[in-house]
Design a protein around this motif. Structure first.
Motif: not given
Length: 411
Positions: A19-25, A35-41, A372-376, A379-384
């Motif tokens: 998801t983060t890679g798609n945002n960066v691209s 986009s934002r990936a949302e998870f549940g336990d 684009s509303n992507v904040d690079i 997103e880099l922080v999200n990748l880490i």
């Protein structure tokens, strides 16, 4: 079980990375929404189980949702580039299907229609009175916006406004009026008028002092004619204000034969309201008319309310249409189609159509695009973070393997 928990974490981290890679691209894609990936336990519990001692079973991807925050506005050199400032979408006709976009990269195709680089045509409302500046639109009829490429029609002169000051101490000429003889009139002033074919004509208004101190006669001649096509008696009161015009209305009629080009008779009224007789010099304060020649298209302007204007060489403009916009109660429920397009779904709610700047719809900035509303940086922080999560879950599997191996090696 630890293997499954760790594996679910790996899958979740991988989804987050994708998801983060798609945002960066798509950080340079016009109108793109990150986009934002949302998870549940995952929590499995049998009937009658004890929740205080139950252990979760990992995590899973619940949804990937788009974030419809505003992208920054980037100005371009193309007047047909459109950016939306606020909520809403452009409405496009994709070969009979309706799609929606935030990307406003438009150009004119060979048939004069506004379309994007996918050949999808921009939708709007047609004017109720084409070829005029009337801002009323038929909002019940949605159609393709087409730019007029032909000449703008001419408009024959229908009124001349003459606002002058006539010297009160002027003397009446000795000879009868003859527009070819300057000694037979006191003052004159010329302007250009137009016939029904848009041909420019030189009209001259001649002012002749009468026998009375407050009496004048205005004669109107055209081009090189020898006789006036209209003569009017003007009378002023003691304060120098115009008191009467005879005949009223002061109408000038130039027959077709005198025009010599097959145009309709040129008929216009003279408006002398505001003309004065003061002691100062003769002066022309205002002398204008309402006709104009035909004109060629020089450009197209689109204002913040989406109104499309065509500009012509004769200084006139006409309304070609108004850009339509759509909005939805739940934009995140729209179906992504790719190529910066969305399609409406049941989850998105009913479509709300309207003009830019009305209701909850945003306004339009022409000559600009929404980036684009992507904040690079984010997103880099999200990748880490996603990378660390992946490594940690891999370590969970590795540790579970070591524990299992230890148990197997018990003798």
């Amino acid at each position: 079980m630890p293997f499954n928990i760790g594996l679910s974490g790996l899958n979740a981290a991988q989804a987050d990375l994708q998801t983060t890679g798609n945002n960066v691209s798509n950080s340079g894609t016009t109108g793109f929404k990150r986009s934002r990936a949302e998870f549940g336990d995952v929590f499995a519990q049998s009937f009658g189980g004890i929740s205080q001692t139950a252990i979760g079973s990992g995590t899973r991807l619940q949804a990937v949702t788009q974030q419809f925050s505003q992208g920054r506005t980037e100005f371009t050199e193309n007047g047909l580039d459109l950016a939306i400032d606020g909520e809403g979408f452009f409405v496009l006709n994709d070969q009979g299907s309706t799609v929606y976009t935030r990307a406003g990269e438009f150009q004119v195709n060979r048939d004069g229609f506004l379309e994007n680089n996918q050949g999808q045509q921009l939708q709007g409302y047609p004017p109720q009175n084409p070829n005029t500046t009337d801002p009323d639109f038929n909002t019940g009829q949605l159609g393709d916006i087409r730019l007029q490429t032909g000449d703008a029609p001419p408009q024959a002169t229908s009124q001349i406004e003459a606002l002058v000051n006539l010297r009160s101490d002027a003397e009446a000429p000795e000879d009868d009026f003859d527009l070819t003889d300057p000694d037979t009139y006191n003052f004159s002033s010329s302007l250009t008028v137009y016939d029904s074919l848009g041909t420019a004509r030189d009209a001259t208004v001649y002012f002749v002092k009468g026998d009375g101190n407050r009496e004048w006669t205005a004669h109107v001649g055209l081009d090189d004619g020898t006789d006036p096509y209209g003569s009017f008696d003007l009378e002023f009161d003691g304060s120098g204000a115009l008191s009467s015009v005879d005949p009223e209305p002061a109408q000038v009629t130039v027959p077709t034969a005198a025009l010599g080009n097959g145009a309709e008779p040129l008929v216009f009224e003279m408006d002398f309201d505001g003309t004065t007789q003061y002691g100062g010099d003769f002066s022309v304060n205002d002398l204008n008319q309402d006709g104009f020649a035909s004109g060629r298209l020089t450009g197209v302007d689109i204002d913040s309310s989406g109104v499309v204007f065509a500009r012509f060489t004769n200084g006139q403009s006409s309304v070609l249409g108004q850009v339509a916009m759509a909005n939805f109660r739940n934009p995140q429920g729209l179906e992504q189609l790719g190529n910066n397009n969305w399609a409406e779904t049941f989850a998105a709610g009913d479509r709300q159509l309207g003009a830019p700047g009305t209701s909850n719809l945003g306004t339009i900035q022409a000559g600009a695009l929404e980036a684009s509303n992507v904040d690079i940086a984010q997103e880099l922080v999200n990748l880490i973070t996603a990378q660390r999560n992946f490594q940690a879950n891999a370590q969970t599997i590795s540790t579970a393997d070591q524990v299992t191996q230890t148990i197997i090696n018990i003798r």
